[in-house]
Design a protein around this motif. Sequence first.
Motif, PDB file in Angstrom:
ATOM      1  N   SER A 188      -4.803   0.811   6.443  1.00 39.26           N
ATOM      2  CA  SER A 188      -3.988   0.308   5.342  1.00 39.26           C
ATOM      3  C   SER A 188      -4.086  -1.208   5.243  1.00 39.26           C
ATOM      4  CB  SER A 188      -2.529   0.725   5.538  1.00 39.26           C
ATOM      5  OG  SER A 188      -1.720   0.194   4.523  1.00 39.26           O
ATOM      6  N   GLU A 189      -4.261  -1.699   4.034  1.00 40.91           N
ATOM      7  CA  GLU A 189      -4.290  -3.128   3.769  1.00 40.91           C
ATOM      8  C   GLU A 189      -3.504  -3.440   2.506  1.00 40.91           C
ATOM      9  OE1 GLU A 189      -8.266  -4.429   3.408  1.00 40.91           O
ATOM     10  OE2 GLU A 189      -8.813  -4.035   5.512  1.00 40.91           O
ATOM     11  N   LYS A 190      -2.879  -4.602   2.502  1.00 38.62           N
ATOM     12  CA  LYS A 190      -2.175  -5.029   1.306  1.00 38.62           C
ATOM     13  C   LYS A 190      -3.169  -5.494   0.255  1.00 38.62           C
ATOM     14  CE  LYS A 190       2.422  -6.245   2.956  1.00 38.62           C
ATOM     15  NZ  LYS A 190       3.502  -7.260   2.915  1.00 38.62           N
ATOM     16  N   SER A 191      -2.860  -5.148  -0.991  1.00 37.31           N
ATOM     17  CA  SER A 191      -3.746  -5.544  -2.089  1.00 37.31           C
ATOM     18  C   SER A 191      -2.944  -5.497  -3.383  1.00 37.31           C
ATOM     19  CB  SER A 191      -4.936  -4.595  -2.169  1.00 37.31           C
ATOM     20  OG  SER A 191      -5.763  -4.924  -3.266  1.00 37.31           O
ATOM     21  N   PRO A 192      -3.187  -6.426  -4.317  1.00 39.06           N
ATOM     22  CA  PRO A 192      -2.451  -6.389  -5.590  1.00 39.06           C
ATOM     23  C   PRO A 192      -2.642  -5.055  -6.301  1.00 39.06           C
ATOM     24  CG  PRO A 192      -3.588  -8.477  -5.349  1.00 39.06           C
ATOM     25  CD  PRO A 192      -4.078  -7.596  -4.233  1.00 39.06           C
ATOM     26  N   ASP A 243       0.868  -1.182   0.000  1.00 36.61           N
ATOM     27  CA  ASP A 243       0.000   0.000   0.000  1.00 36.61           C
ATOM     28  C   ASP A 243       0.904   1.231   0.000  1.00 36.61           C
ATOM     29  OD1 ASP A 243      -1.997   1.848   0.183  1.00 36.61           O
ATOM     30  OD2 ASP A 243      -2.715   1.237   2.159  1.00 36.61           O
ATOM     31  N   VAL A 244       1.450   1.551  -1.160  1.00 31.58           N
ATOM     32  CA  VAL A 244       2.462   2.608  -1.247  1.00 31.58           C
ATOM     33  C   VAL A 244       1.872   4.000  -1.069  1.00 31.58           C
ATOM     34  CG1 VAL A 244       4.024   1.241  -2.690  1.00 31.58           C
ATOM     35  CG2 VAL A 244       2.238   2.627  -3.771  1.00 31.58           C
ATOM     36  N   LEU A 245       0.561   4.123  -1.147  1.00 34.28           N
ATOM     37  CA  LEU A 245      -0.095   5.414  -0.972  1.00 34.28           C
ATOM     38  C   LEU A 245      -0.738   5.560   0.397  1.00 34.28           C
ATOM     39  CD1 LEU A 245      -1.687   5.842  -4.502  1.00 34.28           C
ATOM     40  CD2 LEU A 245      -0.125   7.458  -3.422  1.00 34.28           C
ATOM     41  N   ALA A 246      -0.360   4.705   1.339  1.00 35.59           N
ATOM     42  CA  ALA A 246      -0.995   4.717   2.653  1.00 35.59           C
ATOM     43  C   ALA A 246      -0.864   6.076   3.333  1.00 35.59           C
ATOM     44  CB  ALA A 246      -0.393   3.618   3.536  1.00 35.59           C
ATOM     45  N   LYS A 247       0.314   6.669   3.285  1.00 39.61           N
ATOM     46  CA  LYS A 247       0.522   7.955   3.948  1.00 39.61           C
ATOM     47  C   LYS A 247      -0.338   9.045   3.318  1.00 39.61           C
ATOM     48  CE  LYS A 247       4.202  11.141   5.354  1.00 39.61           C
ATOM     49  NZ  LYS A 247       5.667  11.414   5.307  1.00 39.61           N
ATOM     50  N   ASP A 272      -9.373  11.330  -6.815  1.00 43.78           N
ATOM     51  CA  ASP A 272     -10.146  10.552  -5.851  1.00 43.78           C
ATOM     52  C   ASP A 272      -9.285  10.105  -4.682  1.00 43.78           C
ATOM     53  OD1 ASP A 272      -8.783   8.930  -7.755  1.00 43.78           O
ATOM     54  OD2 ASP A 272      -9.922   7.186  -7.086  1.00 43.78           O
ATOM     55  N   VAL A 273      -7.979   9.922  -4.903  1.00 40.93           N
ATOM     56  CA  VAL A 273      -7.064   9.486  -3.843  1.00 40.93           C
ATOM     57  C   VAL A 273      -6.470  10.673  -3.088  1.00 40.93           C
ATOM     58  CG1 VAL A 273      -4.819   8.375  -3.426  1.00 40.93           C
ATOM     59  CG2 VAL A 273      -6.491   7.293  -4.946  1.00 40.93           C
ATOM     60  N   ASP A 274      -6.134  11.737  -3.800  1.00 38.40           N
ATOM     61  CA  ASP A 274      -5.355  12.838  -3.218  1.00 38.40           C
ATOM     62  C   ASP A 274      -5.939  14.201  -3.575  1.00 38.40           C
ATOM     63  OD1 ASP A 274      -3.343  14.105  -1.856  1.00 38.40           O
ATOM     64  OD2 ASP A 274      -1.717  13.474  -3.185  1.00 38.40           O
ATOM     65  N   PRO A 275      -7.187  14.479  -3.174  1.00 36.40           N
ATOM     66  CA  PRO A 275      -7.745  15.801  -3.502  1.00 36.40           C
ATOM     67  C   PRO A 275      -6.949  16.955  -2.901  1.00 36.40           C
ATOM     68  CG  PRO A 275      -9.133  14.615  -1.926  1.00 36.40           C
ATOM     69  CD  PRO A 275      -8.137  13.633  -2.440  1.00 36.40           C
ATOM     70  N   ILE A 276      -6.254  16.701  -1.780  1.00 34.35           N
ATOM     71  CA  ILE A 276      -5.440  17.762  -1.170  1.00 34.35           C
ATOM     72  C   ILE A 276      -4.418  18.281  -2.165  1.00 34.35           C
ATOM     73  CG2 ILE A 276      -3.618  18.183   0.536  1.00 34.35           C
ATOM     74  CD1 ILE A 276      -5.163  16.451   2.493  1.00 34.35           C
ATOM     75  N   ALA A 277      -3.745  17.369  -2.872  1.00 29.63           N
ATOM     76  CA  ALA A 277      -2.701  17.775  -3.820  1.00 29.63           C
ATOM     77  C   ALA A 277      -3.286  18.600  -4.960  1.00 29.63           C
ATOM     78  CB  ALA A 277      -1.984  16.545  -4.368  1.00 29.63           C
ATOM     79  N   TYR A 278      -4.475  18.230  -5.435  1.00 31.82           N
ATOM     80  CA  TYR A 278      -5.090  18.954  -6.546  1.00 31.82           C
ATOM     81  C   TYR A 278      -5.545  20.343  -6.113  1.00 31.82           C
ATOM     82  CZ  TYR A 278      -4.808  15.015  -9.690  1.00 31.82           C
ATOM     83  OH  TYR A 278      -4.327  14.026 -10.512  1.00 31.82           O
ATOM     84  N   GLU A 279      -6.127  20.436  -4.939  1.00 36.88           N
ATOM     85  CA  GLU A 279      -6.588  21.743  -4.470  1.00 36.88           C
ATOM     86  C   GLU A 279      -5.420  22.660  -4.147  1.00 36.88           C
ATOM     87  OE1 GLU A 279      -9.161  20.701  -1.252  1.00 36.88           O
ATOM     88  OE2 GLU A 279     -10.484  19.527  -2.584  1.00 36.88           O
ATOM     89  N   ARG A 280      -4.321  22.077  -3.686  1.00 37.90           N
ATOM     90  CA  ARG A 280      -3.127  22.849  -3.370  1.00 37.90           C
ATOM     91  C   ARG A 280      -2.428  23.346  -4.632  1.00 37.90           C
ATOM     92  NH1 ARG A 280       0.402  18.826  -0.629  1.00 37.90           N
ATOM     93  NH2 ARG A 280      -0.727  19.277   1.296  1.00 37.90           N
ATOM     94  N   SER A 281      -2.556  22.605  -5.712  1.00 40.75           N
ATOM     95  CA  SER A 281      -1.740  22.851  -6.907  1.00 40.75           C
ATOM     96  C   SER A 281      -2.492  23.488  -8.063  1.00 40.75           C
ATOM     97  CB  SER A 281      -1.127  21.523  -7.389  1.00 40.75           C
ATOM     98  OG  SER A 281      -0.363  20.912  -6.376  1.00 40.75           O
ATOM     99  N   SER A 282      -3.789  23.641  -7.985  1.00 43.63           N
ATOM    100  CA  SER A 282      -4.573  24.133  -9.119  1.00 43.63           C
ATOM    101  C   SER A 282      -4.831  25.634  -9.001  1.00 43.63           C
ATOM    102  CB  SER A 282      -5.905  23.389  -9.213  1.00 43.63           C
ATOM    103  OG  SER A 282      -5.695  22.029  -9.523  1.00 43.63           O
ATOM    104  N   GLU A 326      -3.507  11.065   5.129  1.00 42.60           N
ATOM    105  CA  GLU A 326      -3.594  12.522   5.219  1.00 42.60           C
ATOM    106  C   GLU A 326      -4.916  13.036   4.678  1.00 42.60           C
ATOM    107  OE1 GLU A 326      -1.457  16.509   3.333  1.00 42.60           O
ATOM    108  OE2 GLU A 326      -0.408  14.576   3.236  1.00 42.60           O
ATOM    109  N   ASN A 327      -5.353  12.490   3.549  1.00 50.47           N
ATOM    110  CA  ASN A 327      -6.620  12.938   2.961  1.00 50.47           C
ATOM    111  C   ASN A 327      -7.805  12.497   3.804  1.00 50.47           C
ATOM    112  OD1 ASN A 327      -6.505  14.230   0.004  1.00 50.47           O
ATOM    113  ND2 ASN A 327      -4.725  12.885   0.267  1.00 50.47           N
ATOM    114  N   ALA A 328      -7.728  11.309   4.390  1.00 48.36           N
ATOM    115  CA  ALA A 328      -8.814  10.848   5.256  1.00 48.36           C
ATOM    116  C   ALA A 328      -8.910  11.734   6.494  1.00 48.36           C
ATOM    117  CB  ALA A 328      -8.595   9.394   5.653  1.00 48.36           C
ATOM    118  N   ALA A 329      -7.767  12.073   7.083  1.00 45.87           N
ATOM    119  CA  ALA A 329      -7.763  12.923   8.273  1.00 45.87           C
ATOM    120  C   ALA A 329      -8.368  14.284   7.977  1.00 45.87           C
ATOM    121  CB  ALA A 329      -6.336  13.073   8.800  1.00 45.87           C
ATOM    122  N   ALA A 330      -8.137  14.793   6.760  1.00 53.01           N
ATOM    123  CA  ALA A 330      -8.708  16.092   6.392  1.00 53.01           C
ATOM    124  C   ALA A 330     -10.232  16.034   6.346  1.00 53.01           C
ATOM    125  CB  ALA A 330      -8.159  16.533   5.032  1.00 53.01           C
TER     126      ALA A 330
END
Length: 824
Positions: free
Chosen positions: A355-359, A336-340, A736-746, A344-348
Amino acid sequence: MIKHLAVSALSLALLSACSTTQAPADSRPAATAAANVQLLAPPQADQPLTLQQIMADPDWMGIRAQGAYFADDGQSVYYSRQPSASVLKDYYQLDLDNGSKTKLELAQLHSADQRVGVLNNKGTEKAYLYQGNLFVKDLASGKVRQLTRSNNAIKDLRYLNDGSIAYWQGGKVSVIDTESGLTHQLAQIETQNAPKGVQEPDSYLAKQQHRLIKYVALQHDNAKDKEQRKQALLAVDPTMAAEPFYVGKGKRIAELSVSPDGRYILLALSEKSDKWRSDHDIMPDYLGKDGYVDAVPARARVAEAKSSGHSFLLLDTQEGTQKPITIEGLTGYDEDVLAKVKSENAAAQGEEYDSEKSPRTIALMLDWGWSQSPVQWHSSDNKLALMVEALDNKDRWIATVDLDKGKFSTQHRLHDDAWVNYTHNQYGWLPDTDTLYYLSEESGYSHLYLKPLGGKAKALTQGPYVVSDITLSPDAKYIYYRANKQHPGIYNVYRVELASGKDEQLTQWDGNLEYELSPQGDALLLNASRRTEPAELYLQPIGGEMKKLTDYTSNEFKSYPWQAPEVVAVPSSHGAEDIYARVYLPAGFNPDSADKYPAVIFNHGAGYLQNADYGFSGYFREFMFHNLLAQQGYVVMDMDYRGSKGYGRDWRTAVYRNMGKPEVEDLSDGVKWMAKHANVDAQRAGTYGGSYGGFLTFMALFTQPELFQSGAALRPVTDWAHYNAPYTSNILNTPDVDPIAYERSSPIEHAEGLQKPLLIMSGVLDDNVFFQDSVRLVQRLIELEKPMFETAIYPVEPHGFKQPSSWLDEYRRIHKLFEETLKE
């Protein structure tokens, strides 16, 4: 994609004639150090530049040689030339012995030596495709034979170990004997479910029908007999083609590759349901040829794009079987390489993320900078290597395949917490060994490695420079490469001897260049330029002197005293390395003048692109415009802000999840540097740029409104959720995974910060950065009651403008903006 802005500009860049073939070793330029700045006034021009001249049809500069490559015998060079307004190319052959250039007739093109082709194992024949048909050339005699003539284009081909040629069209793989011309079908691949064959009755009614009606039972028995006879014939009759392989309904063949002995076929399959076109939008062409609005299909946005990656299938043409290749052998395939990021987005949102492992979703790695297939068969053994990536952009693997078990085995894993570079991914097998060679950014810079199967990797190059464009020599004793060892903006060709590890520099150029190794491995064909000298073709024998081959720049362009911009290293006040930039100085520049100069910073496109080097810029119009601004009293800076190419991994990934902040910090340092070293009035600085440069103009004016007094944004991105998936998901993940990054960067999220004059210019037919981007931002600015912006639209222009009248109108407006806002 934004990076294609640079590509389209380069495709128009013209080439210059420079009489000096190479610079003495002690005269190569270095970046002007911030601590020891001695900027000299530029040469004076007899006639001032005009926007009409700069933005005119660029053919006045000369029509360059494009796509140059060696002939098969290494005795001549082929290339094309194309006027800017023409859709047609002319092709030429240049004799390296006497320098004569011959324009090829259309009837000659099929028999001209082709750039792309494959050799047989003996190296005596070359097979190639021309207009979708298969040709074979005897390299000793030069005789060319055409083996197919069809309107159904062949997609790819390879020589097999027995000298025959395998080629494929759609899902049909054929093999042709080059002597007899006999063609047989190796495999037919159907993207359908396998037919069920003759089925026994299984319901009550069906069984009753067969029991009571003799005709029905007879037809059933006859069908079974025919099927059994067909299978018996397939088993004993060598004249029959094998049964098709059925790989499943709803699949699409993304890649097909045949083993050297013809036994195995590797398939990478994608889903037809993958979405790369928008279900909702079109791009309206308001000037349709019939007088109506034409609805042009539009690509999907990153917020709506969908990809299931690739599944991998191994077909055995000898046994008639197929087996899936499982991904469990890829180290970290289920991490789960995007766990962090997800946490962060869930906490917001006031939530927790478990976090769970998944293919992970896996696909072939399609490098944006080279044409080599990510599927590599060993030249003599049935060994197969693939380069694959996770579609979350955090991992790239080089993996071999167990052909018996259908499993991956990881040979190299490149992980990056930001994103794995989509260039610098070349790799391959060393002939007659079990060793792979490859490029990797694992050290922080792209470098060359060797790795035997089951052994440890060994670095062949190392240091704070970027290795790219690797070529294995014909005798497999050397690997040639391009690198910027001396200075980030100076490129040369090197080679490393594989047996000894000896590394040597082959060219002594003081600018930028690209190269091709001759088929015999004894010479380099160079496409080389300097800051004021657009690229020309050169020949350099290995160990010999550089010889100029072409001189296509017009005398009008060559005779003008263009200012060569200084390449300076701007110290960073934000913990980064020095920021490299080009600086153009005003006519009669006086560093001690009481009257300070206005300044303009140009922001290059693509984000990941290098422009502050010692070669001729792909932005040739901007180069001339900056000369014009300098003549009119401006200091101009052209900066390789963070995210730019050529400076290693950390510089590239500094913008991860935060586009527009590090770069604007760098622009701020650029203004400070000019105020200190170029006598600039920091309160009279403006900025402009196109595509990514337009986005950066927005971010500068919206987030640091005191930094620039005005800005012009050309074909600009305003909201990254509306840009394409392959580029954007690398840097910002997905919305859908990282709206924080899009709102910060747009930029549209920060539009309330606008306080200074802004010019927005967009092409209506831009299928890269949609015109809608500008429309949405304009409405946002209207609703924010911001009065200090203007817009200009260009109804017939795509992302890279085509019409000289559009270029002229655009830059007249930019020039007017700076004259009105930066001059006292």
